[in-house]
Design a protein around this motif. Structure first.
Motif, mmCIF file in Angstrom:
data_model
loop_
_atom_site.group_PDB
_atom_site.id
_atom_site.type_symbol
_atom_site.label_atom_id
_atom_site.label_comp_id
_atom_site.label_asym_id
_atom_site.label_seq_id
_atom_site.Cartn_x
_atom_site.Cartn_y
_atom_site.Cartn_z
ATOM 1 N N ASP A 10 0.833 -1.205 0.000
ATOM 2 C CA ASP A 10 0.000 0.000 0.000
ATOM 3 C C ASP A 10 0.869 1.257 0.000
ATOM 4 O O ASP A 10 0.557 2.233 -0.685
ATOM 5 N N GLY A 11 1.948 1.228 0.752
ATOM 6 C CA GLY A 11 2.867 2.368 0.780
ATOM 7 C C GLY A 11 3.457 2.646 -0.593
ATOM 8 O O GLY A 11 3.539 3.800 -1.027
ATOM 9 N N LEU A 12 3.841 1.595 -1.283
ATOM 10 C CA LEU A 12 4.414 1.749 -2.624
ATOM 11 C C LEU A 12 3.361 2.226 -3.626
ATOM 12 O O LEU A 12 3.660 3.056 -4.491
ATOM 13 N N LYS A 13 2.123 1.720 -3.519
ATOM 14 C CA LYS A 13 1.047 2.167 -4.410
ATOM 15 C C LYS A 13 0.752 3.649 -4.198
ATOM 16 O O LYS A 13 0.643 4.413 -5.156
ATOM 17 N N ILE A 14 0.606 4.031 -2.943
ATOM 18 C CA ILE A 14 0.327 5.434 -2.620
ATOM 19 C C ILE A 14 1.490 6.309 -3.096
ATOM 20 O O ILE A 14 1.283 7.347 -3.721
ATOM 21 N N GLY A 15 2.714 5.874 -2.817
ATOM 22 C CA GLY A 15 3.892 6.625 -3.242
ATOM 23 C C GLY A 15 3.989 6.773 -4.751
ATOM 24 O O GLY A 15 4.321 7.847 -5.264
ATOM 25 N N PHE A 16 3.688 5.702 -5.482
ATOM 26 C CA PHE A 16 3.762 5.729 -6.945
ATOM 27 C C PHE A 16 2.767 6.732 -7.531
ATOM 28 O O PHE A 16 3.122 7.580 -8.353
ATOM 29 N N ILE A 17 1.524 6.637 -7.090
ATOM 30 C CA ILE A 17 0.495 7.557 -7.584
ATOM 31 C C ILE A 17 0.829 8.988 -7.189
ATOM 32 O O ILE A 17 0.747 9.923 -7.988
ATOM 33 N N GLU A 18 1.235 9.128 -5.943
ATOM 34 C CA GLU A 18 1.568 10.451 -5.423
ATOM 35 C C GLU A 18 2.726 11.082 -6.195
ATOM 36 O O GLU A 18 2.701 12.273 -6.485
ATOM 37 N N PHE A 19 3.736 10.285 -6.541
ATOM 38 C CA PHE A 19 4.907 10.824 -7.232
ATOM 39 C C PHE A 19 4.485 11.568 -8.503
ATOM 40 O O PHE A 19 4.843 12.720 -8.707
ATOM 41 N N PHE A 20 3.706 10.908 -9.334
ATOM 42 C CA PHE A 20 3.355 11.500 -10.621
ATOM 43 C C PHE A 20 2.278 12.579 -10.506
ATOM 44 O O PHE A 20 2.377 13.631 -11.132
ATOM 45 N N LEU A 21 1.263 12.322 -9.700
ATOM 46 C CA LEU A 21 0.199 13.307 -9.544
ATOM 47 C C LEU A 21 0.733 14.589 -8.902
ATOM 48 O O LEU A 21 0.498 15.698 -9.386
ATOM 49 N N LYS A 22 1.468 14.420 -7.812
ATOM 50 C CA LYS A 22 1.971 15.601 -7.107
ATOM 51 C C LYS A 22 3.104 16.294 -7.846
ATOM 52 O O LYS A 22 3.337 17.478 -7.612
#
Length: 151
Positions: free
Chosen positions: A45-57
């Motif tokens: 879950d941490g990696l999923k959140i981080g992955f999405i967050e990286f590109f969106l943010k």
């Protein structure tokens, strides 16, 4: 006293990427910590959140950076102005993290809220120092480096 100067779009992008590396690492660790404290440890879950967050943010950060370029252009560089910029980013970024965490965890509950609140504090400090560090880097270095690569 030094004043804010216009930064290039390349510099804003590189600055955004460097920030996202620091911030995403922090997010993954915060998600891991919070989920483990809730007896639901999940690196995935941490990696999923981080992955999405990286590109969106990264996109959101770039827009935020360009807006602040307009606001601060020509003004004196002060810690107070850096603090205001940090606060505005944290409001946007923490809200975004809560939404992403809630969507990935399939629940906008205490865990998503704790993730957002924990990172609000860790990233407040990290962002402030990241911003101060980038103010020390001379303008034109990224642009000159990229021009050399094209040759």
């Amino acid at each position: 006293m030094t004043h804010y100067k216009q930064e290039s779009h390349y510099r804003s992008l590189i600055k955004g990427i460097s920030w996202r590396i620091v911030a995403t690492t922090d997010t993954v660790l915060v998600v891991l910590l919070v989920t483990c404290l809730a007896d639901q440890c999940s690196l995935a879950d941490g990696l999923k959140i981080g992955f999405i967050e990286f590109f969106l943010k990264l996109g959101i950060y770039y827009v935020h950076e360009r807006i602040w370029q307009k606001i601060l252009f020509g003004q004196r560089i002060t810690k107070k102005r850096t603090l205001f910029k940090t606060i505005s980013w944290r409001l946007v970024a923490t809200t975004t993290t809560f939404i992403i965490a809630g969507a990935i965890l399939n629940e906008f509950d205490e865990i998503a809220l704790y993730i957002a609140l924990t990172e609000m504090f860790t990233k407040f400090v990290l962002y402030y120092f990241h911003e101060r560090l980038w103010l020390k880097l001379p303008l034109g270095r990224v642009r000159n480096y990229l021009k050399k690569l094209k040759k």
